[in-house]
Design a protein around this motif. Sequence first.
Motif, mmCIF file in Angstrom:
data_model
loop_
_atom_site.group_PDB
_atom_site.id
_atom_site.type_symbol
_atom_site.label_atom_id
_atom_site.label_comp_id
_atom_site.label_asym_id
_atom_site.label_seq_id
_atom_site.Cartn_x
_atom_site.Cartn_y
_atom_site.Cartn_z
ATOM 1 N N UNK A 80 0.849 -1.197 0.000
ATOM 2 C CA UNK A 80 0.000 0.000 0.000
ATOM 3 C C UNK A 80 0.884 1.246 0.000
ATOM 4 N N UNK A 81 0.512 2.210 -0.817
ATOM 5 C CA UNK A 81 1.214 3.499 -0.888
ATOM 6 C C UNK A 81 0.167 4.597 -0.700
ATOM 7 N N UNK A 104 -2.993 8.041 -4.119
ATOM 8 C CA UNK A 104 -2.737 6.922 -3.211
ATOM 9 C C UNK A 104 -3.138 5.638 -3.926
ATOM 10 N N UNK A 105 -2.364 4.588 -3.728
ATOM 11 C CA UNK A 105 -2.629 3.364 -4.494
ATOM 12 C C UNK A 105 -2.106 2.129 -3.772
ATOM 13 N N UNK A 106 -2.494 0.979 -4.298
ATOM 14 C CA UNK A 106 -1.945 -0.289 -3.816
ATOM 15 C C UNK A 106 -1.376 -1.015 -5.031
ATOM 16 N N UNK A 107 -0.262 -1.710 -4.817
ATOM 17 C CA UNK A 107 0.291 -2.571 -5.871
ATOM 18 C C UNK A 107 -0.017 -4.003 -5.464
ATOM 19 N N UNK A 112 -1.240 -1.817 -10.402
ATOM 20 C CA UNK A 112 -1.553 -0.620 -9.635
ATOM 21 C C UNK A 112 -3.057 -0.344 -9.587
ATOM 22 N N UNK A 113 -3.581 -0.164 -8.395
ATOM 23 C CA UNK A 113 -4.991 0.173 -8.187
ATOM 24 C C UNK A 113 -5.060 1.444 -7.342
ATOM 25 N N UNK A 144 -6.822 1.258 -14.048
ATOM 26 C CA UNK A 144 -7.186 2.031 -15.242
ATOM 27 C C UNK A 144 -8.215 1.303 -16.112
ATOM 28 N N UNK A 145 -8.259 -0.018 -15.995
ATOM 29 C CA UNK A 145 -9.238 -0.791 -16.788
ATOM 30 C C UNK A 145 -10.583 -0.898 -16.057
ATOM 31 N N UNK A 146 -10.673 -0.299 -14.875
ATOM 32 C CA UNK A 146 -11.941 -0.321 -14.143
ATOM 33 C C UNK A 146 -12.066 -1.490 -13.183
ATOM 34 N N UNK A 147 -11.043 -2.351 -13.116
ATOM 35 C CA UNK A 147 -11.113 -3.496 -12.199
ATOM 36 C C UNK A 147 -10.959 -3.019 -10.746
ATOM 37 N N UNK A 148 -11.773 -3.601 -9.879
ATOM 38 C CA UNK A 148 -11.800 -3.156 -8.479
ATOM 39 C C UNK A 148 -11.013 -4.104 -7.575
ATOM 40 N N UNK A 149 -10.273 -3.535 -6.652
ATOM 41 C CA UNK A 149 -9.572 -4.312 -5.620
ATOM 42 C C UNK A 149 -9.910 -3.679 -4.274
#
Length: 259
Positions: A80-81, A104-107, A112-113, A144-149
């Motif tokens: 997590x970042x 802010x994002x998570x790898x 990257x999400x 970026x493709x809309x996939x959710x995490x």
Amino acid sequence: MKNTKLVRWVLVCLLFSFSTMSVVLGAGELNSTWSYEGENNPDRWGEISIEYETCSTGLFQSPIHLTSSNLIRENGNIETHYQATPLVINNNGHTIEVNYKPGSYVLINGQKYELKQFHFHTPSEHSLNGKKSEMELHLVHQNEQGKIAVIGLFIKEGQANPTLATIWENLSEKQGIQEVKNKTINGANFIVNNPTYFHYQGSLTTPPCSENVLWNMITEPIEASRQQIEQFMDLYPMNARPIQEHNDRLVELIMNQSS
Ligand SMILES: [Zn+2]
């Protein structure tokens, strides 16, 4: 003569049904409002709207029971970042949501999400070894493709949580978005050191129950005081979807460091 009357009658009927239909459609917003109890409870979500069909037909739904036995240990990587964000609270009628500014994002295994928002449920939606916690926190990300995490955390009763306190001080019964002046919040404060994640493929736990959601539930709970839990319950006494079918899904255990 008879025919003209019949035609008129049919026209009147048609007009009447159209007007009724438009009234029904106009009220559709209200009728399609899903809820946790009453007429539009979780068992009915799939019938409320065609867009919510997956809620009843989906085979990879969330939440599920999680157990710490029979797990496949995976060499995955979750980092997590998160940065602080201005405090923006959305009481959306189903939960309290905190919106997140970009950056802010998570790898997850290098993917990257972006963190979009986090919100709360009571009691917890997932269960751990047959037990539910008082609450559950969901940090919702999208690529970026809309996939959710989602990164999820169990919240159990214990010490007061200072990060929650900052949000709770500004809770309002009034629905809508509230920008709190001169306050920031950092989702990183919720993430325990070196977390272990239950990693599995599931769905949104609210309509439209879309699948292909990457779930990452942290095994170690965080704490909130009884008073903090009750303060949330004053607004939302119960907003947890029941446990869904597991359907032999693979649940992996990912152990690594957050940063
Ligand atoms: Zn949620």
